[in-house]
Design an enzyme around this catalytic site. Structure first.
Site, mmCIF file in Angstrom:
data_model
loop_
_atom_site.group_PDB
_atom_site.id
_atom_site.type_symbol
_atom_site.label_atom_id
_atom_site.label_comp_id
_atom_site.label_asym_id
_atom_site.label_seq_id
_atom_site.Cartn_x
_atom_site.Cartn_y
_atom_site.Cartn_z
ATOM 1 N N ARG A 256 0.875 -1.172 0.000
ATOM 2 C CA ARG A 256 0.000 0.000 0.000
ATOM 3 C C ARG A 256 0.910 1.219 0.000
ATOM 4 O O ARG A 256 1.532 1.531 1.008
ATOM 5 C CB ARG A 256 -0.922 -0.028 1.222
ATOM 6 C CG ARG A 256 -1.472 1.320 1.576
ATOM 7 C CD ARG A 256 -2.583 1.272 2.577
ATOM 8 N NE ARG A 256 -2.220 0.772 3.904
ATOM 9 C CZ ARG A 256 -1.518 1.447 4.803
ATOM 10 N NH1 ARG A 256 -1.015 2.640 4.543
ATOM 11 N NH2 ARG A 256 -1.285 0.928 5.993
ATOM 12 N N HIS A 260 -3.485 4.311 4.747
ATOM 13 C CA HIS A 260 -4.534 3.290 4.901
ATOM 14 C C HIS A 260 -5.871 3.839 4.394
ATOM 15 O O HIS A 260 -6.555 3.222 3.602
ATOM 16 C CB HIS A 260 -4.640 2.895 6.374
ATOM 17 C CG HIS A 260 -5.823 2.033 6.671
ATOM 18 N ND1 HIS A 260 -5.907 0.727 6.250
ATOM 19 C CD2 HIS A 260 -6.999 2.304 7.301
ATOM 20 C CE1 HIS A 260 -7.079 0.222 6.629
ATOM 21 N NE2 HIS A 260 -7.748 1.157 7.258
ATOM 22 N N TYR A 269 4.455 5.811 11.104
ATOM 23 C CA TYR A 269 4.816 4.455 11.503
ATOM 24 C C TYR A 269 5.684 3.707 10.491
ATOM 25 O O TYR A 269 6.028 2.558 10.702
ATOM 26 C CB TYR A 269 3.568 3.628 11.839
ATOM 27 C CG TYR A 269 2.507 3.601 10.737
ATOM 28 C CD1 TYR A 269 2.598 2.714 9.677
ATOM 29 C CD2 TYR A 269 1.412 4.468 10.780
ATOM 30 C CE1 TYR A 269 1.638 2.683 8.681
ATOM 31 C CE2 TYR A 269 0.441 4.449 9.782
ATOM 32 C CZ TYR A 269 0.564 3.545 8.734
ATOM 33 O OH TYR A 269 -0.387 3.519 7.745
HETATM 34 C C1 LIG Z 1 -13.774 -6.439 12.641
HETATM 35 C C2 LIG Z 1 -13.008 -5.155 12.464
HETATM 36 N N1 LIG Z 1 -12.006 -4.848 13.296
HETATM 37 C C3 LIG Z 1 -11.301 -3.712 13.150
HETATM 38 C C4 LIG Z 1 -11.610 -2.833 12.138
HETATM 39 C C5 LIG Z 1 -10.793 -1.550 11.943
HETATM 40 N N2 LIG Z 1 -9.960 -1.736 10.760
HETATM 41 C C6 LIG Z 1 -10.326 -1.255 9.556
HETATM 42 S S1 LIG Z 1 -9.220 -1.638 8.360
HETATM 43 C C7 LIG Z 1 -8.210 -2.420 9.459
HETATM 44 C C8 LIG Z 1 -6.914 -3.040 8.999
HETATM 45 C C9 LIG Z 1 -7.105 -4.111 7.984
HETATM 46 O O1 LIG Z 1 -5.868 -4.454 7.424
HETATM 47 P P1 LIG Z 1 -5.733 -5.482 6.266
HETATM 48 O O2 LIG Z 1 -6.629 -6.650 6.493
HETATM 49 O O3 LIG Z 1 -4.301 -5.767 6.082
HETATM 50 O O4 LIG Z 1 -6.325 -4.731 4.985
HETATM 51 P P2 LIG Z 1 -5.786 -3.400 4.288
HETATM 52 O O5 LIG Z 1 -6.523 -2.256 4.951
HETATM 53 O O6 LIG Z 1 -4.330 -3.334 4.470
HETATM 54 O O7 LIG Z 1 -6.197 -3.497 2.853
HETATM 55 C C10 LIG Z 1 -8.747 -2.392 10.740
HETATM 56 C C11 LIG Z 1 -8.106 -2.970 11.918
HETATM 57 C C12 LIG Z 1 -12.699 -3.164 11.287
HETATM 58 N N3 LIG Z 1 -13.074 -2.374 10.297
HETATM 59 N N4 LIG Z 1 -13.362 -4.340 11.455
#
Ligand SMILES: Cc1ncc(C[n+]2csc(CCOP(=O)(O)OP(=O)(O)O)c2C)c(N)n1
Ligand SMILES: [Mg+2]
Length: 362
Positions: A256, A260, A269
């Protein structure tokens, strides 16, 4: 049951030279000059849609945007491996997949502007709307694929999720049932190295693809910034599930390159040096270099693609700004298909609040 390749599959090096792979080059042997140029066009258009959406958010026209910068090849390559009847369960970052499924670009932003509760009819394009609950789409996809299996439908289902999602119970449960029910599901993990500020090394001490082995699901790692390699392995995986061999797991190694979401500041970070390493592996640049090496890239082609991308971006901007703001009370519609006492009570209370506000204002 095993991880199907020792190294991540790669068919184009970052410098644009081809890699000959005994097993996977043949999976894309039909990709000639026209198809390669089409892939390049899709990559450029998708990046342009993404940059326009980021700009719209910065200008106050969207509440939030989830950029895909850097992940274009993982999305465009895998989406090109799917048929119309196949069904996609996405997370929230799959703009590139949605575009390749035929979702009109102007349908991609309304939710992010807060102008609607869903962007498109999932059954029109066979792709779900963005879903924020991390990992939940693994279970939805497993259920859908099980239904397809029981119906004897000749389709593949694909679930997109991130490296962070692999730590969720939902994904573990999805892999258990997908495997034991032998459903036609491709698990497509975009390992973009980060889950907001948490690095992938905190999610797993083994490569994510290896985890699938424990569930009885064959898996593979692919260079996720290589559109041809992603297309090749996804075709192989789709064929595997379609032929009734149960699920398959792909880990696409990507990055990415942006934040985010537009609410995040990645400089807090991670280092500039890390970003530079991945910039050198840019998914679009390497296809451009390949096209150049093979005499398929010229200024006429470049300006035609750029003009198309700019025109899509201009239409997207105009359509987004023209969206009507919904009446506040409509947010209670379509939550349940039948009347719901508690919701009616909340709606009435909110209506009174709005009416009071008007009195105060007047
Ligand atoms: C069940 C849940 N826990 C926490 C969140 C908050 N949250 C949103 S995106 C994210 C990180 C996800 O990372 P990843 O799976 O690597 O996907 P990326 O965003 O990198 O595409 C988190 C913790 C959420 N939306 N849903
Ligand atoms: Mg991630």
């Amino acid at each position: 049951m095993s991880v199907k390749s020792t190294y991540p599959v790669q068919l184009i090096q970052p410098d644009g030279r081809r890699v000959l792979n005994r097993e996977y080059s043949k999976m894309v042997s039909d990709i000639g000059p026209t198809q390669l140029r089409q892939l390049y066009e899709d990559l450029v258009v998708v990046r342009r849609i993404d940059s326009e959406a980021t700009a719209l958010q910065r200008q106050g026209e969207l509440s939030l945007w989830v950029p895909l910068l850097g992940q274009e090849a993982a999305q465009v390559g895998s989406a090109h491996a799917l048929e119309r009847d196949d069904f996609v369960f996405q997370s929230y970052r799959e703009t590139g997949v949605a575009y390749c499924r035929g979702v009109p670009p102007s349908d991609i932003l309304p939710m992010w502007r807060g102008a609607t509760l869903s962007n498109w009819d999932p059954y029109e394009f066979n792709i779900t709307n963005p879903g924020i609950v991390v990992g939940s789409q693994g279970l939805h996809a497993t259920g859908y694929a099980y239904g397809a299996h029981l119906d004897g439908a000749d389709i593949a289902v694909i679930a997109y999720f991130g490296d962070g999602a692999t730590s969720q119970g939902d994904m573990a449960e999805a892999m258990v049932f997908a495997s034991t029910w032998s459903v036609p599901l491709v698990f497509f993990c975009q390992n973009n190295q980060w889950a907001i500020s948490v690095p992938v090394t905190t999610q797993s001490s083994t490569p994510l693809a290896q985890r699938a082995t424990g569930y009885g699901i064959p898996s593979i790692q692919v260079d996720g910034n290589d559109v041809l390699a992603v297309l090749a392995v996804t075709r192989m995986a789709v064929q595997h599930v379609r032929e009734g061999n149960g699920p398959f797991y792909i880990e696409a190694l990507t990055y990415r390159m942006g934040p985010h979401t537009t609410s995040d500041d990645p400089t807090r970070y991670r280092t500039q040096a890390e970003l530079e390493v991945w910039k050198a592996r840019d998914p679009i640049l390497r296809v451009r270099r390949l096209l150049e090496n093979e005499g398929l890239f010229d200024t006429e082609f470049e300006s035609r693609i750029q003009a198309k991308a700019d025109s899509i971006a201009a239409d997207l901007r105009a359509a987004t700004i023209a969206l009507e703001t919904p009446a506040p009370l409509t947010m209670f519609d379509h939550v349940y298909s039948t009347p719901h006492a508690f919701l009616e009570e909340e709606k009435a209370e909110y209506a009174r609040y709005l009416a009071d506000g008007e009195e105060v204002a007047s």
